[in-house]
Scaffold this motif. Structure first.
Motif, PDB file in Angstrom:
ATOM      1  N   SER A 105     -45.313  14.456 -13.581  1.00 46.03           N
ATOM      2  CA  SER A 105     -45.342  15.452 -12.522  1.00 46.03           C
ATOM      3  C   SER A 105     -44.119  16.352 -12.678  1.00 46.03           C
ATOM      4  CB  SER A 105     -45.304  14.780 -11.152  1.00 46.03           C
ATOM      5  OG  SER A 105     -44.022  14.238 -10.906  1.00 46.03           O
ATOM      6  N   PRO A 106     -44.196  17.610 -12.218  1.00 46.43           N
ATOM      7  CA  PRO A 106     -43.036  18.508 -12.330  1.00 46.43           C
ATOM      8  C   PRO A 106     -41.788  17.936 -11.675  1.00 46.43           C
ATOM      9  CG  PRO A 106     -45.000  19.770 -11.781  1.00 46.43           C
ATOM     10  CD  PRO A 106     -45.389  18.318 -11.695  1.00 46.43           C
ATOM     11  N   PHE A 107     -41.960  17.285 -10.525  1.00 47.94           N
ATOM     12  CA  PHE A 107     -40.802  16.759  -9.809  1.00 47.94           C
ATOM     13  C   PHE A 107     -40.081  15.689 -10.630  1.00 47.94           C
ATOM     14  CE2 PHE A 107     -38.843  13.743  -6.858  1.00 47.94           C
ATOM     15  CZ  PHE A 107     -38.027  14.600  -6.142  1.00 47.94           C
ATOM     16  N   HIS A 108     -40.828  14.729 -11.145  1.00 46.04           N
ATOM     17  CA  HIS A 108     -40.202  13.671 -11.940  1.00 46.04           C
ATOM     18  C   HIS A 108     -39.683  14.215 -13.267  1.00 46.04           C
ATOM     19  CE1 HIS A 108     -41.025  10.470  -9.212  1.00 46.04           C
ATOM     20  NE2 HIS A 108     -42.339  10.584  -9.289  1.00 46.04           N
ATOM     21  N   PHE A 109     -40.423  15.133 -13.877  1.00 47.34           N
ATOM     22  CA  PHE A 109     -39.979  15.677 -15.158  1.00 47.34           C
ATOM     23  C   PHE A 109     -38.617  16.361 -15.031  1.00 47.34           C
ATOM     24  CE2 PHE A 109     -39.478  19.393 -17.870  1.00 47.34           C
ATOM     25  CZ  PHE A 109     -39.463  18.788 -19.118  1.00 47.34           C
ATOM     26  N   ALA A 110     -38.430  17.164 -13.995  1.00 49.53           N
ATOM     27  CA  ALA A 110     -37.178  17.910 -13.847  1.00 49.53           C
ATOM     28  C   ALA A 110     -35.986  16.970 -13.796  1.00 49.53           C
ATOM     29  CB  ALA A 110     -37.237  18.771 -12.580  1.00 49.53           C
TER      30      ALA A 110
END
Length: 305
Positions: free
Chosen positions: A220-225
């Motif tokens: 997910s974008p949140f975890h990736f960042a």
């Protein structure tokens, strides 16, 4: 370059009764809309929309009465305070004096899935207890200041910048509301780190998004960042700026391309944007850098030799 406005709230501001008071509006591909409004005293209520809208008071000292979705409020505002208006709620707001606010609009369609994934399904935008509360959050204030500063340098915020800033702000919002998002678990797998970095280099000239990079890493974008920062040492947006400036330096040294053409090659919309970013990163203009690299005498003076 300002992209098309996509959120219902931003559209209302530029077409509705507040339109004459909108100073600035910038949109990042439907991910976030940024507005600055010189409001006048009186009724500044707005109709319901599906967006989450964050307001930041830029002056302070206003007597504000109304309801932003969290119950009745009656208070004197302070400079820098932020407040979230609930989605699906027709706000009622009366302000006694002229004022200036900055507004950040989160189109819920762009953010609902991220919130669901980051909260492991335990978060609901409809039930947050934080709407209508004035917040003195240094984390949110810093993220907003950084977002507006970079937008001033680069024009409309990139999709990568918009998503990263939104993730940081919403994570803090969830924490303050008592529903902290799930923590990141370590850094990226070696293959994911390599593939996302390769993708950033390959698409240097594009407005690559955090979603694109996260999809490459199957996160997910949140975890990736957060996992990218653990692995690389800096957030994705900062890393992208670094490699853009490194490529610009290479082209300034080794090619005869104009500064404008180099700006396009590394993903900036004009030579003025490149110059502003380059000056912050290298403490000189692109033209001065080119002259220094091609003139050994000038370079030796710059090195103090």
């Amino acid at each position: 370059m300002t992209l098309a406005v996509n959120s219902a709230s931003a559209q209302w501001y530029i077409e509705g009764p507040q339109a004459p008071h909108v100073r600035t509006i910038k949109s990042a591909g439907g991910i976030l809309d940024l507005l600055e409004i010189d409001g006048v005293a009186g009724d500044v209520s707005r109709p319901a929309s599906s967006d989450i809208v964050l307001y930041q008071e830029m002056v302070g000292g206003c007597h504000m009465r109304g309801d932003l979705g969290g119950g009745r409020l009656d208070l004197i505002t302070k400079k820098g305070e932020v407040v979230l208006a609930a989605p699906g709620f027709a706000t009622t707001t009366i302000i006694n004096i002229n004022h200036r606010v900055r507004s950040l609009v989160f189109p819920i369609g762009q953010w609902q899935r991220m919130l669901d994934e980051a909260g492991d399904g335990g978060f609901s935008v409809d039930n947050s207890g934080i709407y209508g509360r004035m917040l003195e959050s240094s984390t949110i204030r810093s993220a907003l200041r950084h977002l507006w500063s970079l937008s001033a340098d680069e024009g409309a915020p990139s999709r990568l910048l918009a998503r990263a800033a939104g993730c940081e702000i919403l994570a803090e919002w969830c924490r303050l509301g008592g529903t902290p998002l799930a923590p990141a678990k370590g850094g990226l797998a070696p293959w994911a780190k390599q593939r996302t970095i390769e993708l950033m280099h390959a698409r240097l000239a594009d407005d690559i998004s955090l979603d694109d990079l996260a999809a490459e890493a199957r996160l997910s974008p949140f975890h990736f960042a957060r996992m990218f920062k653990q692995s690389v040492g800096v957030p994705p947006r900062v890393y992208l700026t670094q490699i853009r400036i490194e490529k610009a330096c290479e082209l300034l040294e080794k090619s005869d391309l104009s500064v404008t053409d180099i700006a396009f090659e590394v993903g900036y919309s004009s030579n003025q944007v490149l110059a502003r970013v380059f000056l912050k990163q290298r403490r000189m203009t692109p033209s001065d850098y080119r002259r220094a690299m091609r003139d050994p005498f000038a370079r030796s003076l710059g090195d103090g030799t």
